[in-house]
Design an enzyme around this catalytic site. Structure first.
Site, PDB file in Angstrom:
ATOM      1  N   GLY A  57      16.556  -7.313  17.620  1.00  0.00           N
ATOM      2  CA  GLY A  57      14.822  -7.939  18.719  1.00  0.00           C
ATOM      3  C   GLY A  57      13.824  -6.263  18.451  1.00  0.00           C
ATOM      4  O   GLY A  57      13.110  -7.903  18.220  1.00  0.00           O
TER       5      GLY A  57
ATOM      6  N   GLU B 116      31.684  -5.386  26.408  1.00  0.00           N
ATOM      7  CA  GLU B 116      31.384  -6.136  27.524  1.00  0.00           C
ATOM      8  C   GLU B 116      30.605  -7.321  27.383  1.00  0.00           C
ATOM      9  O   GLU B 116      30.838  -8.365  26.567  1.00  0.00           O
ATOM     10  CB  GLU B 116      30.519  -4.724  27.884  1.00  0.00           C
ATOM     11  CG  GLU B 116      29.301  -4.772  26.750  1.00  0.00           C
ATOM     12  CD  GLU B 116      27.590  -4.717  27.170  1.00  0.00           C
ATOM     13  OE1 GLU B 116      26.765  -4.364  28.052  1.00  0.00           O
ATOM     14  OE2 GLU B 116      27.009  -3.783  25.762  1.00  0.00           O
TER      15      GLU B 116
ATOM     16  N   ARG C  70      12.685  -1.632  25.981  1.00  0.00           N
ATOM     17  CA  ARG C  70      12.253  -2.982  25.581  1.00  0.00           C
ATOM     18  C   ARG C  70      10.777  -3.520  26.369  1.00  0.00           C
ATOM     19  O   ARG C  70      10.832  -3.847  27.043  1.00  0.00           O
ATOM     20  CB  ARG C  70      13.882  -3.420  27.234  1.00  0.00           C
ATOM     21  CG  ARG C  70      14.481  -3.733  26.207  1.00  0.00           C
ATOM     22  CD  ARG C  70      15.979  -3.528  26.120  1.00  0.00           C
ATOM     23  NE  ARG C  70      17.002  -2.513  26.344  1.00  0.00           N
ATOM     24  CZ  ARG C  70      17.697  -2.699  24.616  1.00  0.00           C
ATOM     25  NH1 ARG C  70      17.457  -2.790  23.631  1.00  0.00           N
ATOM     26  NH2 ARG C  70      19.268  -1.951  25.642  1.00  0.00           N
TER      27      ARG C  70
ATOM     28  N   ARG D 202      44.101   0.797  35.563  1.00  0.00           N
ATOM     29  CA  ARG D 202      42.742   1.151  36.158  1.00  0.00           C
ATOM     30  C   ARG D 202      41.394   1.094  36.047  1.00  0.00           C
ATOM     31  O   ARG D 202      41.943   0.157  34.670  1.00  0.00           O
ATOM     32  CB  ARG D 202      43.082   3.273  36.398  1.00  0.00           C
ATOM     33  CG  ARG D 202      43.275   3.938  37.029  1.00  0.00           C
ATOM     34  CD  ARG D 202      42.804   3.522  38.835  1.00  0.00           C
ATOM     35  NE  ARG D 202      43.620   4.606  39.328  1.00  0.00           N
ATOM     36  CZ  ARG D 202      44.883   4.446  40.071  1.00  0.00           C
ATOM     37  NH1 ARG D 202      45.388   2.104  40.101  1.00  0.00           N
ATOM     38  NH2 ARG D 202      45.591   4.960  40.684  1.00  0.00           N
TER      39      ARG D 202
ATOM     40  N   ALA E  33      44.755   0.793  20.029  1.00  0.00           N
ATOM     41  CA  ALA E  33      44.498  -0.076  21.225  1.00  0.00           C
ATOM     42  C   ALA E  33      45.893  -0.977  21.907  1.00  0.00           C
ATOM     43  O   ALA E  33      46.050  -1.477  20.782  1.00  0.00           O
ATOM     44  CB  ALA E  33      43.398  -0.412  21.963  1.00  0.00           C
TER      45      ALA E  33
ATOM     46  N   ILE F 113      23.458   0.820  17.966  1.00  0.00           N
ATOM     47  CA  ILE F 113      25.330   1.507  18.071  1.00  0.00           C
ATOM     48  C   ILE F 113      26.178  -0.066  17.918  1.00  0.00           C
ATOM     49  O   ILE F 113      27.590  -0.169  17.822  1.00  0.00           O
ATOM     50  CB  ILE F 113      25.501   1.845  19.565  1.00  0.00           C
ATOM     51  CG1 ILE F 113      25.300   0.913  21.056  1.00  0.00           C
ATOM     52  CG2 ILE F 113      24.940   3.134  19.705  1.00  0.00           C
ATOM     53  CD1 ILE F 113      26.021   1.027  22.587  1.00  0.00           C
ATOM     54  N   ASP F 114      25.006  -1.434  18.086  1.00  0.00           N
ATOM     55  CA  ASP F 114      26.504  -2.886  18.195  1.00  0.00           C
ATOM     56  C   ASP F 114      26.143  -3.414  16.386  1.00  0.00           C
ATOM     57  O   ASP F 114      27.513  -3.813  16.231  1.00  0.00           O
ATOM     58  CB  ASP F 114      25.197  -3.915  19.123  1.00  0.00           C
ATOM     59  CG  ASP F 114      24.889  -3.785  20.304  1.00  0.00           C
ATOM     60  OD1 ASP F 114      25.684  -2.622  20.856  1.00  0.00           O
ATOM     61  OD2 ASP F 114      24.326  -4.604  21.120  1.00  0.00           O
TER      62      ASP F 114
HETATM   63  O1  F6P Z   1      21.460  -0.765  22.601  1.00  0.00           O
HETATM   64  C1  F6P Z   1      22.538  -1.967  22.383  1.00  0.00           C
HETATM   65  C2  F6P Z   1      23.586  -1.648  23.826  1.00  0.00           C
HETATM   66  O2  F6P Z   1      23.395   0.119  23.963  1.00  0.00           O
HETATM   67  C3  F6P Z   1      24.321  -2.818  23.987  1.00  0.00           C
HETATM   68  O3  F6P Z   1      25.367  -2.402  23.368  1.00  0.00           O
HETATM   69  C4  F6P Z   1      23.902  -2.961  25.532  1.00  0.00           C
HETATM   70  O4  F6P Z   1      24.653  -4.279  25.715  1.00  0.00           O
HETATM   71  C5  F6P Z   1      22.768  -2.702  25.636  1.00  0.00           C
HETATM   72  O5  F6P Z   1      22.184  -1.922  24.915  1.00  0.00           O
HETATM   73  C6  F6P Z   1      22.261  -2.409  26.862  1.00  0.00           C
HETATM   74  O6  F6P Z   1      20.969  -1.796  27.247  1.00  0.00           O
HETATM   75  P1  F6P Z   1      20.134  -1.454  28.062  1.00  0.00           P
HETATM   76  O7  F6P Z   1      19.633   0.386  27.372  1.00  0.00           O
HETATM   77  O8  F6P Z   1      18.477  -1.618  28.249  1.00  0.00           O
HETATM   78  O9  F6P Z   1      21.061  -1.138  29.581  1.00  0.00           O
END
Ligand code: F6P
Length: 293
Positions: A102, A218, A70, A239, A184, A124-125
């Site tokens: 990004g 998340e 990043r 849990r 689920a 993956i998103d």
């Molecule tokens: O690349 C997407 C992602 O895995 C998101 O699902 C997650 O919120 C984020 O990256 C986590 O970012 P990092 O790898 O910088 O912790």
């Protein structure tokens, strides 16, 4: 041609396979510049000297062998200028960017400065605008579903309820898809969801199910808070499990590799025809090279 390749943002399984399929088709007749750690590599003119054998040997690995990052520095005028200077120093004719939203934003900044770009959605998103598929998504869903299934076996032995947190930054695609895969009982995936509706659903579910499954996306609700609220209102042993990075790595699935190969071959065809400045996307199930602007 001088062809640059970089990966930026979160990695995903299948990116290496895509890279291999691109490299295989271009390395004999072109100079390929593999920038290390995404836009960071552009700024520092950091180029990897992997050969074809190395790339072939790692084609089935998860992660991304040319590394990613990043890179807030790239968003500064100084960082962008350095990147452009290095692209021109290496006479790069076209830069292939593999990444998510990004990374696409960054690629568009380069495009505005007349750098030729090819973009391949990898996250993956699965949330890159216009594309129905992004490399990494299928594997991440499979990883996450397998993880939940496995944990659920032990939950069932104790009649425990478990809340699982799936990755997805602000996108519910993984949580929803996995929710379907594992049956689920409650998906906490948007602001329309609430603690009360989750509790009410579980109240009914526990009449027929030993180990109910709750999946949250998340960045939406604190997993410990949800556990406490459920336990306050229902006589349940709850849990929590954060699936986290487990879902991002690992060997790409068969489908992932098919997608990755198609992204690669369309990207290379466009480059060969000098049709630059395209994003390779999936639209209505078909691979399309869409104009970037
Ligand atoms: O690349 C997407 C992602 O895995 C998101 O699902 C997650 O919120 C984020 O990256 C986590 O970012 P990092 O790898 O910088 O912790």
């Amino acid at each position: 041609m001088n062809i640059g390749i970089l990966a930026s943002g979160g990695d995903g399984a299948g990116m290496n396979y895509c890279l291999y399929n691109i490299y295989k088709k271009i390395y004999r007749n072109n100079n390929v510049f593999l920038f290390n750690r995404g836009y960071m590599g552009l700024i520092n003119n950091d180029i990897l000297n992997y050969d074809f054998k190395y790339i072939k040997n790692h084609k089935n690995d998860g992660g991304i062998m040319i590394k990613t990052s990043r890179c807030p520095q790239f968003q500064t005028p100084g960082g962008l200028e350095k990147a452009i200077k290095n692209l021109s120093k290496n006479n790069i004719d076209v830069l292939i960017v593999m990444g998510g939203n990004g990374s696409l934003k960054g690629a568009k900044e380069l495009l505005k400065r007349n750098i030729n770009i090819m973009f391949i959605p990898c996250t993956i998103d699965n949330d890159v605008l216009n594309s129905e598929y992004c490399i990494g998504f299928d594997t991440a869903c499979n990883n996450c579903a397998n993880f939940i299934k496995q944990v659920n076996d032990t939950m069932k032995s104790f009649n425990r309820t478990c809340i699982y947190e799936a990755m997805g930054r602000k996108c519910p695609s993984i949580a929803i898809t996995v929710g379907n895969m594992v049956n689920a009982d409650y998906l906490y995936v948007s602001n329309n969801c609430s603690v009360d509706s989750c509790v009410e659903t579980l109240r009914k579910t526990i009449k027929t199910k030993d180990a109910p499954i709750v999946i949250i996306r998340e960045n939406l609700i604190d997993i410990k808070y949800l556990k406490q609220e459920i336990e306050k209102k229902l006589d349940l042993d709850v849990r929590t499990c954060i699936v986290g990075y487990f879902q991002r790595g690992g060997m790409p699935t068969k489908i992932e590799k098919l997608y990755a190969k198609k992204f690669a071959s369309m990207c290379v065809n466009e480059i060969k025809n000098k049709k630059f400045n395209k994003s390779i996307i999936v639209k209505n199930g078909v691979f399309v090279a869409e104009k970037l602007n």
